[in-house]
Write a protein that holds these residues in place. Structure first.
Motif, PDB file in Angstrom:
ATOM      1  N   ILE A 205     -43.996  -1.158  87.322  1.00 39.04           N
ATOM      2  CA  ILE A 205     -44.095  -1.792  88.643  1.00 39.04           C
ATOM      3  C   ILE A 205     -42.671  -2.083  89.110  1.00 39.04           C
ATOM      4  CG2 ILE A 205     -45.022  -3.722  89.994  1.00 39.04           C
ATOM      5  CD1 ILE A 205     -47.190  -4.060  87.904  1.00 39.04           C
ATOM      6  N   LEU A 206     -42.223  -1.355  90.119  1.00 30.88           N
ATOM      7  CA  LEU A 206     -40.826  -1.482  90.577  1.00 30.88           C
ATOM      8  C   LEU A 206     -40.670  -2.647  91.542  1.00 30.88           C
ATOM      9  CD1 LEU A 206     -39.903   2.273  91.146  1.00 30.88           C
ATOM     10  CD2 LEU A 206     -39.588   0.864  89.102  1.00 30.88           C
ATOM     11  N   GLU A 207     -41.635  -2.780  92.441  1.00 29.13           N
ATOM     12  CA  GLU A 207     -41.659  -3.963  93.297  1.00 29.13           C
ATOM     13  C   GLU A 207     -43.082  -4.310  93.644  1.00 29.13           C
ATOM     14  OE1 GLU A 207     -38.966  -2.939  96.598  1.00 29.13           O
ATOM     15  OE2 GLU A 207     -40.547  -1.590  97.289  1.00 29.13           O
ATOM     16  N   LEU A 208     -43.265  -5.563  93.991  1.00 31.53           N
ATOM     17  CA  LEU A 208     -44.609  -6.052  94.270  1.00 31.53           C
ATOM     18  C   LEU A 208     -44.503  -7.273  95.171  1.00 31.53           C
ATOM     19  CD1 LEU A 208     -47.384  -6.503  91.649  1.00 31.53           C
ATOM     20  CD2 LEU A 208     -46.759  -8.447  93.009  1.00 31.53           C
ATOM     21  N   ASP A 209     -45.456  -7.379  96.100  1.00 28.85           N
ATOM     22  CA  ASP A 209     -45.490  -8.528  97.008  1.00 28.85           C
ATOM     23  C   ASP A 209     -46.914  -8.987  97.234  1.00 28.85           C
ATOM     24  OD1 ASP A 209     -43.207  -9.721  98.355  1.00 28.85           O
ATOM     25  OD2 ASP A 209     -42.690  -7.654  98.916  1.00 28.85           O
ATOM     26  N   ILE A 210     -47.141 -10.266  97.052  1.00 27.41           N
ATOM     27  CA  ILE A 210     -48.381 -10.866  97.554  1.00 27.41           C
ATOM     28  C   ILE A 210     -47.962 -11.612  98.808  1.00 27.41           C
ATOM     29  CG2 ILE A 210     -50.262 -12.489  97.163  1.00 27.41           C
ATOM     30  CD1 ILE A 210     -49.777 -12.235  94.176  1.00 27.41           C
ATOM     31  N   ASN A 211     -48.359 -11.110  99.959  1.00 27.08           N
ATOM     32  CA  ASN A 211     -47.963 -11.741 101.212  1.00 27.08           C
ATOM     33  C   ASN A 211     -49.068 -11.602 102.253  1.00 27.08           C
ATOM     34  OD1 ASN A 211     -46.693 -12.841 103.404  1.00 27.08           O
ATOM     35  ND2 ASN A 211     -45.358 -11.094 103.775  1.00 27.08           N
ATOM     36  N   PRO A 212     -49.828 -12.633 102.498  1.00 24.26           N
ATOM     37  CA  PRO A 212     -49.645 -13.977 101.965  1.00 24.26           C
ATOM     38  C   PRO A 212     -50.462 -14.305 100.718  1.00 24.26           C
ATOM     39  CG  PRO A 212     -51.244 -14.033 103.744  1.00 24.26           C
ATOM     40  CD  PRO A 212     -50.829 -12.596 103.574  1.00 24.26           C
ATOM     41  N   LEU A 213     -49.905 -15.275  99.960  1.00 25.82           N
ATOM     42  CA  LEU A 213     -50.692 -16.043  99.006  1.00 25.82           C
ATOM     43  C   LEU A 213     -51.004 -17.344  99.755  1.00 25.82           C
ATOM     44  CD1 LEU A 213     -51.591 -16.414  95.892  1.00 25.82           C
ATOM     45  CD2 LEU A 213     -49.630 -17.949  95.806  1.00 25.82           C
ATOM     46  N   VAL A 214     -52.264 -17.522 100.120  1.00 28.64           N
ATOM     47  CA  VAL A 214     -52.635 -18.718 100.878  1.00 28.64           C
ATOM     48  C   VAL A 214     -52.832 -19.872  99.896  1.00 28.64           C
ATOM     49  CG1 VAL A 214     -54.327 -19.747 102.446  1.00 28.64           C
ATOM     50  CG2 VAL A 214     -53.724 -17.336 102.693  1.00 28.64           C
ATOM     51  N   ALA A 215     -52.011 -20.920 100.057  1.00 30.47           N
ATOM     52  CA  ALA A 215     -52.098 -22.098  99.186  1.00 30.47           C
ATOM     53  C   ALA A 215     -52.802 -23.218  99.945  1.00 30.47           C
ATOM     54  CB  ALA A 215     -50.701 -22.539  98.757  1.00 30.47           C
ATOM     55  N   THR A 216     -53.865 -23.746  99.356  1.00 36.20           N
ATOM     56  CA  THR A 216     -54.622 -24.840  99.977  1.00 36.20           C
ATOM     57  C   THR A 216     -54.689 -26.006  98.983  1.00 36.20           C
ATOM     58  OG1 THR A 216     -56.826 -24.317  99.110  1.00 36.20           O
ATOM     59  CG2 THR A 216     -56.110 -23.095 101.076  1.00 36.20           C
ATOM     60  N   PRO A 217     -55.219 -27.148  99.428  1.00 40.11           N
ATOM     61  CA  PRO A 217     -55.377 -28.267  98.492  1.00 40.11           C
ATOM     62  C   PRO A 217     -56.274 -27.924  97.305  1.00 40.11           C
ATOM     63  CG  PRO A 217     -55.568 -29.033 100.753  1.00 40.11           C
ATOM     64  CD  PRO A 217     -55.533 -27.531 100.816  1.00 40.11           C
ATOM     65  N   ASP A 218     -57.124 -26.895  97.464  1.00 43.95           N
ATOM     66  CA  ASP A 218     -58.074 -26.551  96.399  1.00 43.95           C
ATOM     67  C   ASP A 218     -57.622 -25.423  95.488  1.00 43.95           C
ATOM     68  OD1 ASP A 218     -59.889 -28.415  97.468  1.00 43.95           O
ATOM     69  OD2 ASP A 218     -60.524 -26.933  98.950  1.00 43.95           O
ATOM     70  N   GLU A 221     -55.248 -18.293  97.166  1.00 41.23           N
ATOM     71  CA  GLU A 221     -55.937 -17.021  97.333  1.00 41.23           C
ATOM     72  C   GLU A 221     -54.930 -15.967  97.771  1.00 41.23           C
ATOM     73  OE1 GLU A 221     -60.625 -17.022  98.397  1.00 41.23           O
ATOM     74  OE2 GLU A 221     -59.300 -17.695 100.014  1.00 41.23           O
ATOM     75  N   ALA A 222     -54.886 -14.868  97.018  1.00 46.38           N
ATOM     76  CA  ALA A 222     -54.028 -13.744  97.392  1.00 46.38           C
ATOM     77  C   ALA A 222     -54.807 -12.869  98.355  1.00 46.38           C
ATOM     78  CB  ALA A 222     -53.632 -12.960  96.157  1.00 46.38           C
ATOM     79  N   VAL A 223     -54.379 -12.760  99.616  1.00 43.58           N
ATOM     80  CA  VAL A 223     -55.168 -11.968 100.564  1.00 43.58           C
ATOM     81  C   VAL A 223     -54.559 -10.594 100.844  1.00 43.58           C
ATOM     82  CG1 VAL A 223     -55.994 -14.112 101.639  1.00 43.58           C
ATOM     83  CG2 VAL A 223     -54.237 -12.783 102.792  1.00 43.58           C
ATOM     84  N   ASP A 224     -53.335 -10.349 100.357  1.00 44.92           N
ATOM     85  CA  ASP A 224     -52.711  -9.049 100.613  1.00 44.92           C
ATOM     86  C   ASP A 224     -51.769  -8.709  99.466  1.00 44.92           C
ATOM     87  OD1 ASP A 224     -51.942  -6.724 101.963  1.00 44.92           O
ATOM     88  OD2 ASP A 224     -50.335  -7.729 103.064  1.00 44.92           O
ATOM     89  N   ILE A 225     -51.697  -7.427  99.132  1.00 49.66           N
ATOM     90  CA  ILE A 225     -50.750  -6.987  98.097  1.00 49.66           C
ATOM     91  C   ILE A 225     -50.176  -5.634  98.470  1.00 49.66           C
ATOM     92  CG2 ILE A 225     -52.666  -5.986  96.756  1.00 49.66           C
ATOM     93  CD1 ILE A 225     -51.006  -6.288  94.247  1.00 49.66           C
ATOM     94  N   ARG A 226     -48.912  -5.441  98.156  1.00 48.26           N
ATOM     95  CA  ARG A 226     -48.364  -4.080  98.133  1.00 48.26           C
ATOM     96  C   ARG A 226     -47.415  -3.949  96.956  1.00 48.26           C
ATOM     97  NH1 ARG A 226     -47.285  -4.957 103.544  1.00 48.26           N
ATOM     98  NH2 ARG A 226     -45.756  -6.590 103.834  1.00 48.26           N
ATOM     99  N   ALA A 227     -47.319  -2.729  96.457  1.00 53.43           N
ATOM    100  CA  ALA A 227     -46.486  -2.520  95.280  1.00 53.43           C
ATOM    101  C   ALA A 227     -45.929  -1.101  95.285  1.00 53.43           C
ATOM    102  CB  ALA A 227     -47.304  -2.747  94.012  1.00 53.43           C
ATOM    103  N   THR A 228     -44.824  -0.919  94.594  1.00 51.36           N
ATOM    104  CA  THR A 228     -44.263   0.407  94.347  1.00 51.36           C
ATOM    105  C   THR A 228     -44.262   0.631  92.842  1.00 51.36           C
ATOM    106  OG1 THR A 228     -42.780   0.050  96.221  1.00 51.36           O
ATOM    107  CG2 THR A 228     -42.299   1.921  94.809  1.00 51.36           C
ATOM    108  N   ILE A 229     -44.808   1.766  92.447  1.00 48.95           N
ATOM    109  CA  ILE A 229     -44.963   2.080  91.026  1.00 48.95           C
ATOM    110  C   ILE A 229     -44.075   3.271  90.674  1.00 48.95           C
ATOM    111  CG2 ILE A 229     -46.661   2.613  89.213  1.00 48.95           C
ATOM    112  CD1 ILE A 229     -47.279   0.068  90.861  1.00 48.95           C
ATOM    113  N   ASP A 230     -43.439   3.196  89.512  1.00 53.00           N
ATOM    114  CA  ASP A 230     -42.591   4.309  89.081  1.00 53.00           C
ATOM    115  C   ASP A 230     -43.450   5.478  88.625  1.00 53.00           C
ATOM    116  OD1 ASP A 230     -40.526   5.887  88.306  1.00 53.00           O
ATOM    117  OD2 ASP A 230     -40.202   4.830  86.410  1.00 53.00           O
TER     118      ASP A 230
END
Ligand code: ADP
Ligand code: MG
Length: 230
Positions: A205-218, A221-230
């Motif tokens: 895994i060369l790069e990875l992003d969870i954007n957004p990770l929604v943070a709540t009081p409870d 939740e990761a609602v989106d991901i992208r990654a680059t794989i070698d």
């Protein structure tokens, strides 16, 4: 192992990019994601939306389109009676934008609670000098403007992950500024550590992003991901 399978599968394709079709990677590492299904026709989209309570989010699924909202590939708060037409719209916008894109379908996803939550980012890129740098910062529409992020070399300890939250300028936003309820920091810390573990386990895994990770009081939740794989 699930994560290994998902990563092996990408090697057989012509691209080294992964988008939201790789949500399972996060689930395999115990990072919470909203309920979601990838469908490839509108009848299936309607059916998938019925399984989810309330309005849904619909997103284009293509490893060739990783900035989905830029091309009109994300529709939030879609009511049941608009799921079929939204499916067609999303697909045709994607085809218009990039006729040769490999379109895997549309994801029908449960809504995250953005009113109670704050959009953050957890990411990783590999620095030639330091190795895997895990990033935490503010997410959503403010990312580019504020550039509010901090980095640690993986593996990231619990203490370091906690410091990362302290370090960003928007920390007060997570901690109950303006009468909001503070987010569950323990879940954010755990997510930073789980991503750190994932990228340590899989050097491909060369790069990875969870954007957004929604943070709540409870929790988070990761609602989106992208990654680059070698
Ligand atoms: P991209 O980053 O490729 O444009 P995202 O999946 O991140 O696509 O969606 C764009 C934005 O839509 C997010 O930053 C968030 O504000 C909103 N969004 C996406 N998924 C959800 C969801 N499940 N619940 C609520 N809002 C969402
Ligand atoms: Mg995104």
């Amino acid at each position: 192992e699930r994560a290994r399978e998902i990563l092996e599968r990408t090697k057989e394709r012509e691209t080294n990019k992964l988008g939201i079709e790789a949500m399972d990677l996060l689930e395999a590492y115990g990072i919470p994601t909203p309920e979601g299904t990838i469908v490839s026709d509108k009848e299936a989209a309607v059916k998938a939306a019925k399984e989810i309570e309330g309005n849904v989010v619909m997103k284009i699924v293509s490893p060739d389109i990783l900035h989905k909202s830029d091309i009109g590939g994300v529709e939030v708060n879609v009511p049941a009676d608009e799921v079929a037409s939204t499916y067609d719209n999303i697909i045709s916008r994607a085809r218009n934008y990039q006729p040769d894109a490999n379109i895997l379908g549309v994801q029908v996803q449960e809504m995250a609670d953005l009113d109670a939550g704050t959009e953050t980012i957890v990411g990783m890129n590999r620095d030639p000098q330091f190795g895997p740098l895990v990033m935490f910062g503010l997410g959503g529409i403010f990312v580019e403007v504020l550039e509010d992020a901090t980095f640690r070399v993986a593996p990231v300890s619990e203490g370091e992950a906690s410091e990362m939250i302290d370090e960003i300028d928007s920390a007060p936003l997570l901690r109950g500024a303006r009468g909001r309820d503070p987010v569950d920091e323990a879940s954010v810390i755990e997510t930073i550590q789980r991503i750190s573990q994932l990228v340590t386990d899989f050097p491909q895994i060369l790069e990875l992003d969870i954007n957004p990770l929604v943070a709540t009081p409870d929790g988070v939740e990761a609602v989106d991901i992208r990654a680059t794989i070698d």
